[in-house]
Motif scaffolding. Structure first.
Motif, mmCIF file in Angstrom:
data_model
loop_
_atom_site.group_PDB
_atom_site.id
_atom_site.type_symbol
_atom_site.label_atom_id
_atom_site.label_comp_id
_atom_site.label_asym_id
_atom_site.label_seq_id
_atom_site.Cartn_x
_atom_site.Cartn_y
_atom_site.Cartn_z
ATOM 1 N N THR A 65 0.826 -1.207 0.000
ATOM 2 C CA THR A 65 0.000 0.000 0.000
ATOM 3 C C THR A 65 0.862 1.259 0.000
ATOM 4 N N GLY A 66 0.228 2.392 -0.284
ATOM 5 C CA GLY A 66 0.952 3.655 -0.221
ATOM 6 C C GLY A 66 0.123 4.805 -0.739
ATOM 7 N N LYS A 67 0.793 5.960 -0.909
ATOM 8 C CA LYS A 67 0.131 7.187 -1.357
ATOM 9 C C LYS A 67 0.927 7.831 -2.482
ATOM 10 N N LEU A 68 0.203 8.468 -3.395
ATOM 11 C CA LEU A 68 0.796 9.310 -4.432
ATOM 12 C C LEU A 68 0.376 10.736 -4.110
ATOM 13 N N THR A 69 1.353 11.628 -3.928
ATOM 14 C CA THR A 69 1.047 13.016 -3.570
ATOM 15 C C THR A 69 1.809 13.995 -4.463
ATOM 16 N N ALA A 70 1.252 15.199 -4.542
ATOM 17 C CA ALA A 70 1.908 16.345 -5.184
ATOM 18 C C ALA A 70 1.676 17.529 -4.256
ATOM 19 N N ASN A 71 2.746 18.179 -3.852
ATOM 20 C CA ASN A 71 2.652 19.287 -2.886
ATOM 21 C C ASN A 71 1.906 18.853 -1.625
ATOM 22 N N ASN A 72 2.174 17.646 -1.148
ATOM 23 C CA ASN A 72 1.582 17.057 0.062
ATOM 24 C C ASN A 72 0.073 16.833 -0.019
ATOM 25 N N ALA A 73 -0.494 16.888 -1.214
ATOM 26 C CA ALA A 73 -1.921 16.615 -1.403
ATOM 27 C C ALA A 73 -2.071 15.347 -2.241
ATOM 28 N N ALA A 74 -3.079 14.542 -1.936
ATOM 29 C CA ALA A 74 -3.320 13.300 -2.674
ATOM 30 C C ALA A 74 -3.546 13.615 -4.153
ATOM 31 N N LEU A 75 -2.941 12.797 -4.994
ATOM 32 C CA LEU A 75 -3.077 12.952 -6.442
ATOM 33 C C LEU A 75 -3.932 11.801 -6.951
ATOM 34 N N SER A 76 -5.153 12.099 -7.368
ATOM 35 C CA SER A 76 -6.078 11.044 -7.790
ATOM 36 C C SER A 76 -6.135 10.945 -9.308
ATOM 37 N N LYS A 77 -6.810 9.891 -9.768
ATOM 38 C CA LYS A 77 -6.994 9.621 -11.194
ATOM 39 C C LYS A 77 -5.666 9.521 -11.925
ATOM 40 N N SER A 78 -4.673 8.932 -11.261
ATOM 41 C CA SER A 78 -3.346 8.736 -11.835
ATOM 42 C C SER A 78 -2.980 7.260 -11.721
ATOM 43 N N THR A 79 -2.244 6.760 -12.686
ATOM 44 C CA THR A 79 -1.892 5.342 -12.702
ATOM 45 C C THR A 79 -0.584 5.094 -11.952
ATOM 46 N N VAL A 80 -0.652 4.186 -10.982
ATOM 47 C CA VAL A 80 0.524 3.744 -10.224
ATOM 48 C C VAL A 80 0.770 2.289 -10.590
ATOM 49 N N SER A 81 2.028 1.942 -10.809
ATOM 50 C CA SER A 81 2.395 0.565 -11.157
ATOM 51 C C SER A 81 3.205 -0.060 -10.040
ATOM 52 N N LEU A 82 2.925 -1.341 -9.761
ATOM 53 C CA LEU A 82 3.695 -2.118 -8.788
ATOM 54 C C LEU A 82 4.738 -2.905 -9.561
ATOM 55 N N GLN A 83 5.985 -2.816 -9.107
ATOM 56 C CA GLN A 83 7.076 -3.550 -9.748
ATOM 57 C C GLN A 83 7.758 -4.460 -8.739
ATOM 58 N N ARG A 84 8.284 -5.593 -9.253
ATOM 59 C CA ARG A 84 9.049 -6.528 -8.425
ATOM 60 C C ARG A 84 10.415 -6.699 -9.076
ATOM 61 N N LEU A 85 11.453 -6.742 -8.252
ATOM 62 C CA LEU A 85 12.813 -6.904 -8.746
ATOM 63 C C LEU A 85 13.057 -8.366 -9.094
ATOM 64 N N ASN A 86 13.396 -8.626 -10.349
ATOM 65 C CA ASN A 86 13.748 -9.967 -10.825
ATOM 66 C C ASN A 86 15.182 -9.907 -11.318
ATOM 67 N N GLY A 87 16.115 -10.431 -10.508
ATOM 68 C CA GLY A 87 17.534 -10.290 -10.849
ATOM 69 C C GLY A 87 17.926 -8.837 -10.699
ATOM 70 N N ASN A 88 18.280 -8.187 -11.824
ATOM 71 C CA ASN A 88 18.643 -6.765 -11.816
ATOM 72 C C ASN A 88 17.601 -5.906 -12.514
ATOM 73 N N THR A 89 16.450 -6.496 -12.846
ATOM 74 C CA THR A 89 15.435 -5.801 -13.629
ATOM 75 C C THR A 89 14.141 -5.637 -12.842
ATOM 76 N N TRP A 90 13.617 -4.411 -12.831
ATOM 77 C CA TRP A 90 12.315 -4.147 -12.225
ATOM 78 C C TRP A 90 11.256 -4.473 -13.265
ATOM 79 N N THR A 91 10.315 -5.357 -12.913
ATOM 80 C CA THR A 91 9.252 -5.787 -13.805
ATOM 81 C C THR A 91 7.906 -5.340 -13.255
ATOM 82 N N THR A 92 7.100 -4.693 -14.093
ATOM 83 C CA THR A 92 5.763 -4.278 -13.679
ATOM 84 C C THR A 92 4.870 -5.505 -13.592
#
Length: 160
Positions: A65-92
């Motif tokens: 979980t987490g938050k996306l903010t701009a100027n300490n205010a929540a930024l909505s209607k924006s796409t956030v991607s979760l990535q996992r490290l596989n070896g040396n590569t971040w994969t969405t």
């Protein structure tokens, strides 16, 4: 005639700058004598936080979980991607549109230590951002076993 055009250009730059400042944008104005005026806006900084359990078991669901903010205010209607490290590569591995906060549900099937992070690619007014990495150690499930043996307390032996 040149002085008149120059005065009109100065007025136009002043009006443009005032309009951008009132819209809360960062403005950079570059002017050279007898050349084109270049006006650019700096993107608004964004930040991503991330939270995940430090450990869990194989096939047990957990949340990142987490938050996306701009100027300490929540930024909505924006796409956030979760990535996992596989070896040396971040994969969405998942993406979602936020309401300022996000929550990804995960279930790992192999015991290992995994690293996750979230990313936001930015948009016209907002800069991109990447969270810190969160480590989750996934361990094999512990199985409790017991062995019970039962037998009669006595028995007769048949003699021949």
């Amino acid at each position: 005639m040149f002085a008149e055009k120059r005065g009109m250009i100065v007025v136009a730059v002043v009006l443009l700058t005032c309009g951008l400042l009132l819209s809360n944008a960062n403005v950079v104005v570059e002017a050279r004598p007898l050349s084109t005026i270049k006006v650019t806006t700096a993107k608004i900084s964004t930040a991503l936080t991330i939270s995940a359990p430090s450990s869990t078991q194989v096939k047990q669901s957990f949340s990142v979980t987490g938050k996306l903010t701009a100027n300490n205010a929540a930024l909505s209607k924006s796409t956030v991607s979760l990535q996992r490290l596989n070896g040396n590569t971040w994969t969405t591995i998942a993406s979602q549109t936020t309401t300022g906060t996000y929550s990804f549900s995960r279930t790992e099937t192999t015991a290992n230590t995994y690293q996750y992070r979230t990313t936001y690619t930015g948009s016209a007014p907002y800069a991109s951002s990447t969270s810190q990495a969160a480590k989750v150690t996934v361990t094999a499930a512990t199985i409790s076993t017991a062995l019970t043996i039962s037998a009669p307390s006595s028995t007769q032996v048949k003699q021949s």
